[in-house]
Design a protein around this motif. Structure first.
Motif, mmCIF file in Angstrom:
data_model
loop_
_atom_site.group_PDB
_atom_site.id
_atom_site.type_symbol
_atom_site.label_atom_id
_atom_site.label_comp_id
_atom_site.label_asym_id
_atom_site.label_seq_id
_atom_site.Cartn_x
_atom_site.Cartn_y
_atom_site.Cartn_z
ATOM 1 N N VAL A 1 21.905 -2.602 -1.380
ATOM 2 C CA VAL A 1 22.769 -2.430 -2.545
ATOM 3 C C VAL A 1 22.916 -0.926 -2.761
ATOM 4 N N LEU A 2 24.078 -0.407 -2.380
ATOM 5 C CA LEU A 2 24.337 1.029 -2.484
ATOM 6 C C LEU A 2 25.377 1.255 -3.566
ATOM 7 N N ARG A 3 24.938 1.882 -4.649
ATOM 8 C CA ARG A 3 25.811 2.147 -5.791
ATOM 9 C C ARG A 3 26.181 3.626 -5.838
ATOM 10 N N PRO A 4 27.226 3.954 -6.594
ATOM 11 C CA PRO A 4 27.590 5.376 -6.749
ATOM 12 C C PRO A 4 26.433 6.223 -7.287
ATOM 13 N N SER A 5 25.609 5.649 -8.145
ATOM 14 C CA SER A 5 24.470 6.418 -8.677
ATOM 15 C C SER A 5 23.482 6.785 -7.570
ATOM 16 N N ASN A 6 23.333 5.910 -6.572
ATOM 17 C CA ASN A 6 22.462 6.227 -5.434
ATOM 18 C C ASN A 6 23.014 7.418 -4.650
ATOM 19 N N ILE A 7 24.326 7.439 -4.474
ATOM 20 C CA ILE A 7 24.966 8.537 -3.741
ATOM 21 C C ILE A 7 24.789 9.851 -4.505
ATOM 22 N N THR A 8 24.981 9.803 -5.820
ATOM 23 C CA THR A 8 24.814 11.007 -6.635
ATOM 24 C C THR A 8 23.382 11.528 -6.525
ATOM 25 N N ARG A 9 22.406 10.630 -6.570
ATOM 26 C CA ARG A 9 20.997 11.033 -6.455
ATOM 27 C C ARG A 9 20.724 11.658 -5.095
ATOM 28 N N LEU A 10 21.262 11.054 -4.038
ATOM 29 C CA LEU A 10 21.055 11.606 -2.696
ATOM 30 C C LEU A 10 21.764 12.944 -2.513
ATOM 31 N N ARG A 11 22.962 13.079 -3.109
ATOM 32 C CA ARG A 11 23.670 14.364 -3.039
ATOM 33 C C ARG A 11 22.860 15.447 -3.723
ATOM 34 N N ASN A 12 22.267 15.122 -4.868
ATOM 35 C CA ASN A 12 21.442 16.096 -5.584
ATOM 36 C C ASN A 12 20.193 16.445 -4.786
ATOM 37 N N GLY A 13 19.796 15.556 -3.895
ATOM 38 C CA GLY A 13 18.674 15.823 -2.997
ATOM 39 C C GLY A 13 19.116 16.519 -1.723
ATOM 40 N N THR A 14 20.304 17.068 -1.728
ATOM 41 C CA THR A 14 20.907 17.850 -0.634
ATOM 42 C C THR A 14 21.043 17.068 0.677
ATOM 43 N N VAL A 15 21.417 15.815 0.590
ATOM 44 C CA VAL A 15 21.743 15.042 1.784
ATOM 45 C C VAL A 15 23.201 15.351 2.126
ATOM 46 N N SER A 16 23.485 15.577 3.398
ATOM 47 C CA SER A 16 24.831 15.963 3.819
ATOM 48 C C SER A 16 25.818 14.815 3.624
ATOM 49 N N GLU A 17 27.088 15.177 3.495
ATOM 50 C CA GLU A 17 28.145 14.176 3.326
ATOM 51 C C GLU A 17 28.242 13.275 4.563
ATOM 52 N N ALA A 18 28.078 13.853 5.737
ATOM 53 C CA ALA A 18 28.135 13.050 6.970
ATOM 54 C C ALA A 18 27.020 12.005 6.977
ATOM 55 N N ALA A 19 25.835 12.395 6.547
ATOM 56 C CA ALA A 19 24.710 11.456 6.485
ATOM 57 C C ALA A 19 24.964 10.371 5.442
ATOM 58 N N LEU A 20 25.580 10.735 4.330
ATOM 59 C CA LEU A 20 25.903 9.742 3.302
ATOM 60 C C LEU A 20 26.943 8.745 3.806
ATOM 61 N N ARG A 21 27.928 9.227 4.548
ATOM 62 C CA ARG A 21 28.926 8.319 5.118
ATOM 63 C C ARG A 21 28.283 7.395 6.159
ATOM 64 N N TYR A 22 27.368 7.933 6.932
ATOM 65 C CA TYR A 22 26.612 7.143 7.918
ATOM 66 C C TYR A 22 25.830 6.039 7.205
ATOM 67 N N LEU A 23 25.176 6.382 6.115
ATOM 68 C CA LEU A 23 24.424 5.399 5.334
ATOM 69 C C LEU A 23 25.366 4.358 4.745
ATOM 70 N N TRP A 24 26.477 4.802 4.154
ATOM 71 C CA TRP A 24 27.446 3.869 3.568
ATOM 72 C C TRP A 24 27.928 2.867 4.611
ATOM 73 N N PHE A 25 28.223 3.344 5.813
ATOM 74 C CA PHE A 25 28.687 2.451 6.876
ATOM 75 C C PHE A 25 27.662 1.368 7.159
ATOM 76 N N HIS A 26 26.407 1.751 7.338
ATOM 77 C CA HIS A 26 25.378 0.771 7.679
ATOM 78 C C HIS A 26 25.140 -0.223 6.544
ATOM 79 N N VAL A 27 25.083 0.253 5.321
ATOM 80 C CA VAL A 27 24.853 -0.635 4.174
ATOM 81 C C VAL A 27 26.034 -1.587 3.999
#
Length: 175
Positions: free
Chosen positions: A61-87
């Motif tokens: 369950v990947l919500r926008p709040s999870n993405i915001t938290r990961l972005r604040n933890g300096t996770v790259s956009e490419a890695a976030l897109r990779y995660l979104w794809f798998h989820v």
């Protein structure tokens, strides 16, 4: 032409954003068309029994709040897109697992699976060692389906709602 593309990449790098490949952008546009509100409502709510839920792992369950938290933890956009794809692809597979072949939503979920398969070709160049450890660990958990992960009951429409919201967050600027 290539100088203009290089300039755009340079500007995005300066802004801290990573450009999405043209293939990713086209496939996400097609996905966005398939995930229109009316289609999600019809295929994931109206064609299912009232309050029907699908069992998924907590990490699926990947919500926008999870993405915001990961972005604040300096996770790259490419890695976030990779995660979104798998989820998201795993969520569509979970929904499809509960559908008999003659179900009215079967063809719709099959089309979504085909789009995610095509998007998977774009992401096949990524390796888990190329993304941040937190994202690689989440992807491993999502695909392990072991007993150590927690299970959660989620409505099919909610899974696709989250998929679309997060996709818009991640692909809105680069595409």
């Amino acid at each position: 032409m290539q100088q203009g593309y290089a300039a755009v990449l340079c500007v995005l790098a300066v802004l801290g954003l990573e450009a999405a490949a043209p293939g990713e952008c086209e496939l996400t546009r097609l996905l966005q068309d398939k995930l229109q509100y009316e289609m999600r409502l019809q295929y994931m709510k109206h064609y299912f029994p009232i309050d029907y839920t699908v069992q998924v792992q907590y990490e699926e369950v990947l919500r926008p709040s999870n993405i915001t938290r990961l972005r604040n933890g300096t996770v790259s956009e490419a890695a976030l897109r990779y995660l979104w794809f798998h989820v998201s692809s795993q969520a569509v597979l979970r929904i499809r697992e509960v559908l008999p072949e003659k179900h009215p939503s079967w063809k719709y979920t099959q089309e979504l699976c085909q789009l995610f398969d095509a998007l998977g070709e774009e992401y096949s160049k990524y390796r888990q060692t190329d993304v941040e450890a937190v994202v690689a660990d989440l992807v491993k958990v999502i695909h392990s389906a072991g007993a150590e992960s927690r299970s959660k009951a989620v409505r099919p429409k909610a899974l696709l709602d989250n998929c679309l919201k997060v996709m818009r967050m991640l692909y809105g600027v680069p595409c």
